[in-house]
Design a protein around this motif. Structure first.
Motif, PDB file in Angstrom:
ATOM      1  N   HIS A 162      41.457   1.675  80.737  1.00  0.00           N
ATOM      2  CA  HIS A 162      41.164   1.043  82.023  1.00  0.00           C
ATOM      3  C   HIS A 162      40.211  -0.139  81.825  1.00  0.00           C
ATOM      4  CE1 HIS A 162      41.238   1.090  86.419  1.00  0.00           C
ATOM      5  NE2 HIS A 162      39.968   0.724  86.352  1.00  0.00           N
ATOM      6  N   GLY A 163      39.253   0.036  80.919  1.00  0.00           N
ATOM      7  CA  GLY A 163      38.345  -1.063  80.624  1.00  0.00           C
ATOM      8  C   GLY A 163      39.065  -2.276  80.081  1.00  0.00           C
ATOM      9  N   TYR A 164      39.948  -2.065  79.131  1.00  0.00           N
ATOM     10  CA  TYR A 164      40.727  -3.184  78.591  1.00  0.00           C
ATOM     11  C   TYR A 164      41.555  -3.845  79.697  1.00  0.00           C
ATOM     12  CZ  TYR A 164      39.950  -3.010  73.532  1.00  0.00           C
ATOM     13  OH  TYR A 164      39.399  -3.118  72.273  1.00  0.00           O
ATOM     14  N   GLY A 165      42.208  -3.030  80.514  1.00  0.00           N
ATOM     15  CA  GLY A 165      43.079  -3.579  81.554  1.00  0.00           C
ATOM     16  C   GLY A 165      42.325  -4.379  82.586  1.00  0.00           C
ATOM     17  N   THR A 166      41.207  -3.855  83.093  1.00  0.00           N
ATOM     18  CA  THR A 166      40.467  -4.558  84.138  1.00  0.00           C
ATOM     19  C   THR A 166      39.765  -5.806  83.596  1.00  0.00           C
ATOM     20  OG1 THR A 166      38.597  -3.048  83.814  1.00  0.00           O
ATOM     21  CG2 THR A 166      40.126  -2.535  85.591  1.00  0.00           C
ATOM     22  N   LEU A 167      39.229  -5.722  82.390  1.00  0.00           N
ATOM     23  CA  LEU A 167      38.590  -6.900  81.808  1.00  0.00           C
ATOM     24  C   LEU A 167      39.608  -8.008  81.571  1.00  0.00           C
ATOM     25  CD1 LEU A 167      36.096  -5.259  79.287  1.00  0.00           C
ATOM     26  CD2 LEU A 167      35.521  -6.511  81.376  1.00  0.00           C
ATOM     27  N   ASP A 168      40.807  -7.637  81.161  1.00  0.00           N
ATOM     28  CA  ASP A 168      41.847  -8.648  80.967  1.00  0.00           C
ATOM     29  C   ASP A 168      42.296  -9.222  82.303  1.00  0.00           C
ATOM     30  OD1 ASP A 168      43.496 -10.099  79.116  1.00  0.00           O
ATOM     31  OD2 ASP A 168      45.195  -8.948  79.856  1.00  0.00           O
ATOM     32  N   ALA A 169      42.447  -8.363  83.319  1.00  0.00           N
ATOM     33  CA  ALA A 169      42.862  -8.832  84.639  1.00  0.00           C
ATOM     34  C   ALA A 169      41.845  -9.809  85.221  1.00  0.00           C
ATOM     35  CB  ALA A 169      43.044  -7.643  85.588  1.00  0.00           C
ATOM     36  N   ASP A 170      40.576  -9.601  84.923  1.00  0.00           N
ATOM     37  CA  ASP A 170      39.520 -10.475  85.431  1.00  0.00           C
ATOM     38  C   ASP A 170      39.295 -11.708  84.562  1.00  0.00           C
ATOM     39  OD1 ASP A 170      39.107  -8.795  87.551  1.00  0.00           O
ATOM     40  OD2 ASP A 170      37.463  -7.696  86.601  1.00  0.00           O
ATOM     41  N   GLY A 171      40.072 -11.841  83.497  1.00  0.00           N
ATOM     42  CA  GLY A 171      39.987 -13.028  82.653  1.00  0.00           C
ATOM     43  C   GLY A 171      38.954 -12.954  81.548  1.00  0.00           C
ATOM     44  N   PHE A 172      38.212 -11.861  81.472  1.00  0.00           N
ATOM     45  CA  PHE A 172      37.145 -11.762  80.474  1.00  0.00           C
ATOM     46  C   PHE A 172      37.704 -11.806  79.057  1.00  0.00           C
ATOM     47  CE2 PHE A 172      34.360  -9.283  77.683  1.00  0.00           C
ATOM     48  CZ  PHE A 172      33.156  -9.922  77.886  1.00  0.00           C
ATOM     49  N   LEU A 173      38.815 -11.119  78.815  1.00  0.00           N
ATOM     50  CA  LEU A 173      39.368 -11.052  77.464  1.00  0.00           C
ATOM     51  C   LEU A 173      40.216 -12.264  77.106  1.00  0.00           C
ATOM     52  CD1 LEU A 173      40.389  -7.288  77.199  1.00  0.00           C
ATOM     53  CD2 LEU A 173      38.285  -8.393  76.458  1.00  0.00           C
ATOM     54  N   THR A 174      40.509 -13.109  78.106  1.00  0.00           N
ATOM     55  CA  THR A 174      41.318 -14.294  77.826  1.00  0.00           C
ATOM     56  C   THR A 174      40.475 -15.566  77.784  1.00  0.00           C
ATOM     57  OG1 THR A 174      41.821 -14.496  80.186  1.00  0.00           O
ATOM     58  CG2 THR A 174      43.414 -13.327  78.832  1.00  0.00           C
ATOM     59  N   ALA A 175      39.247 -15.501  78.288  1.00  0.00           N
ATOM     60  CA  ALA A 175      38.417 -16.700  78.348  1.00  0.00           C
ATOM     61  C   ALA A 175      38.021 -17.183  76.953  1.00  0.00           C
ATOM     62  CB  ALA A 175      37.172 -16.425  79.179  1.00  0.00           C
ATOM     63  N   ASP A 176      37.723 -16.265  76.069  1.00  0.00           N
ATOM     64  CA  ASP A 176      37.295 -16.647  74.719  1.00  0.00           C
ATOM     65  C   ASP A 176      37.815 -15.594  73.747  1.00  0.00           C
ATOM     66  OD1 ASP A 176      36.103 -17.933  72.630  1.00  0.00           O
ATOM     67  OD2 ASP A 176      34.104 -17.103  73.002  1.00  0.00           O
ATOM     68  N   ARG A 177      39.100 -15.635  73.498  1.00  0.00           N
ATOM     69  CA  ARG A 177      39.739 -14.601  72.686  1.00  0.00           C
ATOM     70  C   ARG A 177      39.239 -14.623  71.240  1.00  0.00           C
ATOM     71  NH1 ARG A 177      43.994 -11.610  74.236  1.00  0.00           N
ATOM     72  NH2 ARG A 177      45.089 -12.129  76.150  1.00  0.00           N
TER      73      ARG A 177
END
Length: 200
Positions: A162-177
């Motif tokens: 769930h952490g991975y999914g929500t962080l990705d949905a909020d752009g956190f994991l895509t902002a600075d991969r």
């Protein structure tokens, strides 16, 4: 004019309940259970605010039906992933985590919505069955691996996914991969590491 085109923006397809559920799922992802509005869903579909109540008893019944649609879609995604993962329960559990993270990232709906406190009083049978199907896809391989500790292992795997999914949905994991790997792949690998560590 008889036989001419219908007015723009009005619903004129064959399956209104399904269209309402699909639009409701999009709205639920944006507003959450507390902000869910039947009138907003009707507006999105292009029907009167009274139209949904011809198919659903009240707001809570409609919300439960939308959440059940989400749970069924999630269960189908998890089932496909776990089946493809093969017989090893650790691989199946990790695959469920990856599929869950991908679903939450894409649709912004997860177990926090399906099991929302706002829906507990509704006691909807379809939602309860769909939610149970989702949980079984985590619990079954977890119990194969950890026996009585399967529920605790499931909790950790779901929280990770769930952490991975929500962080990705909020752009956190895509902002600075740090990697170009899909979030689902990263969640799956992290879950596998957690599972292997839990077995030590």
């Amino acid at each position: 004019m008889p036989g001419g085109p219908r007015s723009r923006g009005r619903y004129h397809h064959g399956d209104l309940p399904s269209a309402l559920l699909d639009a409701g799922l999009v709205h639920l992802a944006a507003a959450g259970p507390s902000g869910f509005s039947v009138a907003e869903v009707a507006r999105r579909v292009g029907v009167s605010t009274a139209s949904p109540y011809r198919h659903f008893t009240n707001r809570d019944g409609f919300l439960a039906a939308v959440a059940a649609r989400a749970a069924n879609l999630l269960a189908a995604s998890l089932a496909e992933a776990t089946t493809a993962a093969g017989a090893d329960p650790g691989d199946r559990l990790a695959a469920a985590a990856g599929a869950y993270a991908a679903f939450v990232s894409e649709r912004r709906v997860g177990l926090d919505t399906i099991f929302s406190p706002a829906l507990r009083s509704v006691q909807d049978v379809d939602l309860a069955q769909a939610g149970r199907a989702v949980m079984d896809l985590f619990l079954d391989p977890a119990r194969e691996l950890a026996g009585e500790r399967g529920l605790a292992l499931t909790e950790r795997v779901v929280a990770l996914a769930h952490g991975y999914g929500t962080l990705d949905a909020d752009g956190f994991l895509t902002a600075d991969r740090v990697t170009d790997e899909p979030t689902a792949t990263r969640a799956r690998r992290a879950a596998r590491a957690l599972i292997d560590g839990d077995m030590i």
